[in-house]
Write a protein that holds these residues in place. Structure first.
Motif, PDB file in Angstrom:
ATOM      1  N   GLU A  10      43.497  52.152  15.538  1.00 13.52           N
ATOM      2  CA  GLU A  10      42.173  52.070  16.150  1.00 13.52           C
ATOM      3  C   GLU A  10      42.270  51.313  17.463  1.00 13.52           C
ATOM      4  OE1 GLU A  10      38.180  51.641  13.895  1.00 13.52           O
ATOM      5  OE2 GLU A  10      38.655  49.603  14.569  1.00 13.52           O
TER       6      GLU A  10
ATOM      7  N   TRP B 187      35.833  54.706  21.140  1.00 12.27           N
ATOM      8  CA  TRP B 187      36.801  54.245  20.153  1.00 12.27           C
ATOM      9  C   TRP B 187      37.719  55.407  19.787  1.00 12.27           C
ATOM     10  CZ3 TRP B 187      37.498  49.364  18.297  1.00 12.27           C
ATOM     11  CH2 TRP B 187      36.497  48.423  18.584  1.00 12.27           C
TER      12      TRP B 187
ATOM     13  N   ARG C  45      40.238  56.571  16.919  1.00  9.64           N
ATOM     14  CA  ARG C  45      40.568  56.235  15.531  1.00  9.64           C
ATOM     15  C   ARG C  45      41.503  57.317  14.988  1.00  9.64           C
ATOM     16  NH1 ARG C  45      35.607  54.978  11.915  1.00  9.64           N
ATOM     17  NH2 ARG C  45      35.719  53.052  13.126  1.00  9.64           N
TER      18      ARG C  45
END
Length: 339
Positions: free
Chosen positions: A6, A153, A155
């Motif tokens: 992440e 983000w 991930r």
């Protein structure tokens, strides 16, 4: 290489180039006229899934990415140059989320798959764009439009066919090492895996599948206890879950219910996936303990668990065959599903 699944990155697409005010100044051209060119387009910011990567460690130290501004226009109706795009290369299986960590912007499951995250700004118009029969000498030129800017983000959800779940010290790493060429840490003292591990299980020359081992779950993991449930995302894409239970503990049924509660608390369909149950560490149990714990698990779960020993290999080939058959069924269902 450190495993990182992440990362947060800040992106800025390139602004468009500015238009210019310019006029023709040529001999024997009595009145000349406007000839200011438009600005060039700013570069986009894209993300691309590529083979050969299995971690987001590159985005641990470089977190800001900015595309260049488009070139400004020039006289003689010359348009500014468009800027190159900035491409973020990520492992296959990466999901791009908006800053709220909920809105999915892109899910990259195939090598070569791309998505535009920020679009570059258009170039501004030069004064040649504004000329008309009633406005023969415009002195107006526009600035370039700004490029998009956002924080996202990244991930990583590993691409695996089958996933191992269970409490810490259930023997998941030992089972992974016994069934594949992976070499996770194994020791004769209690500890838990800190990072997901992948292994390729080859049953024969034509049959193989990818098995994922994630860190063990503890009670309250979906609320953040221990390592939390952050690694459960790596088994979201699995066709089947292999639930390993430590046969040496006094209450295997409670261990089963603890893990099932965490899967249900995490959501995202994990609790609904096909599950194969296995009672591990048969070599460390007495015959009476094996029988009683197998019956207790069957009464509590409604399915007969497999009895295996990851350390000695007893029952492992038969269990791998069951896993391979479940993976094959899921692949056929996915292939038959409409696109």
């Amino acid at each position: 290489m450190k495993f990182l699944d992440e990362a947060k990155v800040h992106l800025k697409a390139g602004d468009g180039g500015d238009g210019v005010v310019a006029f023709r100044r040529e001999k024997y051209i009595e009145f000349g006229g406007p000839d200011g060119g438009n600005g060039g387009r700013g570069g986009d910011v894209l993300v691309e899934a590529v083979d050969g990567l299995n971690t987001l460690i590159d985005y641990r130290y470089a977190q800001h990415f900015r595309a260049r501004k488009g070139g400004n226009g020039a006289g003689s109706d010359r348009t500014g140059a468009a800027s190159d795009d900035v491409v973020l290369k990520v492992p296959v299986g990466t999901v791009v989320l908006d800053e709220d960590k909920e809105t999915v912007l892109a899910d990259l499951t195939e090598p070569g798959q791309r998505a535009i995250l920020c679009r570059g700004g258009d170039g501004g118009h030069g004064n040649a764009h504004f000329k008309s029969s009633t406005n023969r000498a415009p002195r107006r030129a526009d600035k370039g439009y700004p490029g998009e800017e956002r924080a996202v983000w990244l991930r990583l959800k590993l691409i695996a066919d089958a996933g191992l779940v269970g409490l810490p010290n259930a023997g998941k790493s030992t089972f992974l090492a016994a069934s594949s060429a992976a070499k996770p840490k194994i020791a004769d003292y209690p500890f838990t895996t800190l990072h997901p591990q992948l292994g390729v299980v080859r049953l024969n020359a034509t049959e193989e599948f990818v098995l994922a081992d994630i860190p063990g779950l503890i009670e309250g993991a979906h609320e953040g206890a221990g390592l939390g449930d952050r690694f459960l995302g790596h088994v979201e894409r699995c066709a089947v879950l292999l639930h390993l239970i430590d046969g040496t503990q006094p209450d295997p049924v409670e261990a089963y219910r603890t893990v099932r509660a965490e899967l249900e608390g995490y959501g995202n369909g994990l609790a609904d996936k096909p599950e194969i149950l296995a009672l591990n560490k048969a070599d460390a149990m007495t015959p009476q303990a094996r029988t009683s714990r197998m019956k207790a698990l069957e009464r509590a779960t409604g399915q007969a668990p497999a009895l295996i020993s990851g350390a000695t290999g007893d029952g492992v080939p038969e269990l791998l065959r069951r896993l391979a058959d479940a993976v094959a069924r899921e692949r056929s269902v996915r292939a038959a599903a409409p696109a």
